[in-house]
Design a protein around this motif. Structure first.
Motif, PDB file in Angstrom:
ATOM      1  N   GLY A   1       0.785  -1.224   0.000  1.00  0.00           N
ATOM      2  CA  GLY A   1       0.000   0.000   0.000  1.00  0.00           C
ATOM      3  C   GLY A   1       0.817   1.274   0.000  1.00  0.00           C
ATOM      4  N   ASP A   2       2.108   1.186   0.330  1.00  0.00           N
ATOM      5  CA  ASP A   2       2.964   2.373   0.308  1.00  0.00           C
ATOM      6  C   ASP A   2       3.198   2.814  -1.137  1.00  0.00           C
ATOM      7  N   LEU A   3       3.415   4.114  -1.327  1.00  0.00           N
ATOM      8  CA  LEU A   3       3.721   4.658  -2.640  1.00  0.00           C
ATOM      9  C   LEU A   3       5.084   5.319  -2.556  1.00  0.00           C
TER      10      LEU A   3
ATOM     11  N   LYS B   1       0.821   4.051   3.519  1.00  0.00           N
ATOM     12  CA  LYS B   1      -0.594   3.719   3.446  1.00  0.00           C
ATOM     13  C   LYS B   1      -1.261   3.722   4.817  1.00  0.00           C
ATOM     14  N   ASP B   2      -0.583   3.142   5.829  1.00  0.00           N
ATOM     15  CA  ASP B   2      -1.230   2.962   7.130  1.00  0.00           C
ATOM     16  C   ASP B   2      -1.424   4.265   7.898  1.00  0.00           C
ATOM     17  N   THR B   3      -0.565   5.272   7.695  1.00  0.00           N
ATOM     18  CA  THR B   3      -0.653   6.528   8.456  1.00  0.00           C
ATOM     19  C   THR B   3      -0.950   7.742   7.597  1.00  0.00           C
ATOM     20  N   GLY B   4      -0.676   7.644   6.290  1.00  0.00           N
ATOM     21  CA  GLY B   4      -0.791   8.804   5.420  1.00  0.00           C
ATOM     22  C   GLY B   4       0.397   9.741   5.538  1.00  0.00           C
ATOM     23  N   ASN B   5       1.388   9.363   6.360  1.00  0.00           N
ATOM     24  CA  ASN B   5       2.581  10.195   6.532  1.00  0.00           C
ATOM     25  C   ASN B   5       3.393  10.246   5.242  1.00  0.00           C
ATOM     26  N   VAL B   6       4.019  11.416   5.010  1.00  0.00           N
ATOM     27  CA  VAL B   6       4.839  11.617   3.822  1.00  0.00           C
ATOM     28  C   VAL B   6       6.291  11.799   4.262  1.00  0.00           C
ATOM     29  N   GLY B   7       7.176  11.032   3.655  1.00  0.00           N
ATOM     30  CA  GLY B   7       8.600  11.153   3.949  1.00  0.00           C
ATOM     31  C   GLY B   7       9.356  11.628   2.735  1.00  0.00           C
ATOM     32  N   ILE B   8      10.179  12.654   2.907  1.00  0.00           N
ATOM     33  CA  ILE B   8      11.062  13.126   1.844  1.00  0.00           C
ATOM     34  C   ILE B   8      12.482  12.926   2.347  1.00  0.00           C
TER      35      ILE B   8
ATOM     36  N   THR C   1      12.354   6.890   4.495  1.00  0.00           N
ATOM     37  CA  THR C   1      11.296   5.941   4.151  1.00  0.00           C
ATOM     38  C   THR C   1      10.440   5.583   5.351  1.00  0.00           C
ATOM     39  N   ASN C   2      10.742   6.160   6.506  1.00  0.00           N
ATOM     40  CA  ASN C   2       9.968   5.864   7.707  1.00  0.00           C
ATOM     41  C   ASN C   2       9.555   7.171   8.378  1.00  0.00           C
ATOM     42  N   PRO C   3       8.653   7.945   7.751  1.00  0.00           N
ATOM     43  CA  PRO C   3       8.268   9.237   8.309  1.00  0.00           C
ATOM     44  C   PRO C   3       7.552   9.084   9.644  1.00  0.00           C
ATOM     45  N   SER C   4       7.949   9.911  10.617  1.00  0.00           N
ATOM     46  CA  SER C   4       7.366   9.810  11.953  1.00  0.00           C
ATOM     47  C   SER C   4       6.276  10.850  12.193  1.00  0.00           C
ATOM     48  N   GLY C   5       5.981  11.688  11.203  1.00  0.00           N
ATOM     49  CA  GLY C   5       4.914  12.676  11.307  1.00  0.00           C
ATOM     50  C   GLY C   5       4.256  12.839   9.961  1.00  0.00           C
TER      51      GLY C   5
END
Length: 195
Positions: free
Chosen positions: A22-24, A40-47, A50-54
């Motif tokens: 589900g991740d993009l 997918k599970d949190t909707g968090n975006v990481g730039i 690959t493991n965004p915490s917010g």
């Protein structure tokens, strides 16, 4: 999945379901060169991570920077920073310097990290939050007269709040016995009483 590039070019791709179902992922180069991920599970975006915490997590290293509303980002910030427009910024600095700074028209020099420089030809101001080991914990308010872009700033510290709660105006080291220590005259009320 969508991938593209020509021979000899860096390949870019959009991959779904990686690293988790589900991740993009928007990637550059090999499968592990991820530029951006949407979880997918949190909707968090990481730039840059690959493991965004917010909801938005930019980078994973100390030198991650964000520039908002400026076509001329300032590369003088030596550590994590958010620059808003051409002159306003919030940054954290390295050991031996203030823990954080909120500022207008100020940056650290790339050549001399301890040197303050004007970003534009205008006045400058900053609020420094100090909390390094071996230093007094304090919040220090400073101002500088109008100067020329790229030249050194000479700061005048105008107020300090110490961890004791004591406040100094016109002085950065207020007396330990005084909640308010003022260097200069003080006016009380509209009658002009000064002392």
């Amino acid at each position: 999945d969508i991938q593209g590039g020509q021979a000899g070019d860096v390949t870019w791709g959009i991959i779904s379901g990686y690293p988790n179902p589900g991740d993009l992922v928007f990637r550059q180069g090999g499968i592990d060169m991820k530029a951006m991920v949407i979880k997918k599970d949190t909707g968090n975006v990481g730039i840059g991570t690959t493991n965004p915490s917010g909801k938005l997590h930019v980078g994973s290293a100390l030198d991650s920077q964000i520039f908002v509303g400026t076509s001329n980002p300032d590369s003088g910030w030596g550590s994590a920073a958010i620059q808003l427009g051409a002159r306003a910024a919030f940054s954290t600095l390295t050991s031996g310097q203030p823990s954080a700074i909120i500022s207008t028209n100020y940056r650290n020099s790339n050549v001399d990290p301890g040197s303050s420089q004007y970003i534009e030809t205008a006045r400058a101001s900053r609020i420094m939050m100090m909390s390094h080991a071996g230093e007094d914990t304090a919040i220090i308010f400073s101002v500088a007269p109008a100067g020329t872009a790229g030249t050194a700033i000479t700061w005048t510290d105008v107020m300090a709040i110490k961890d004791s709660g004591n406040v100094g105006i016109g002085i950065t080291n207020p007396a330990s016995f005084a909640k308010l220590d003022v260097a200069g005259e003080v006016k009380f009320g509209s009658t002009g009483l000064a002392c």
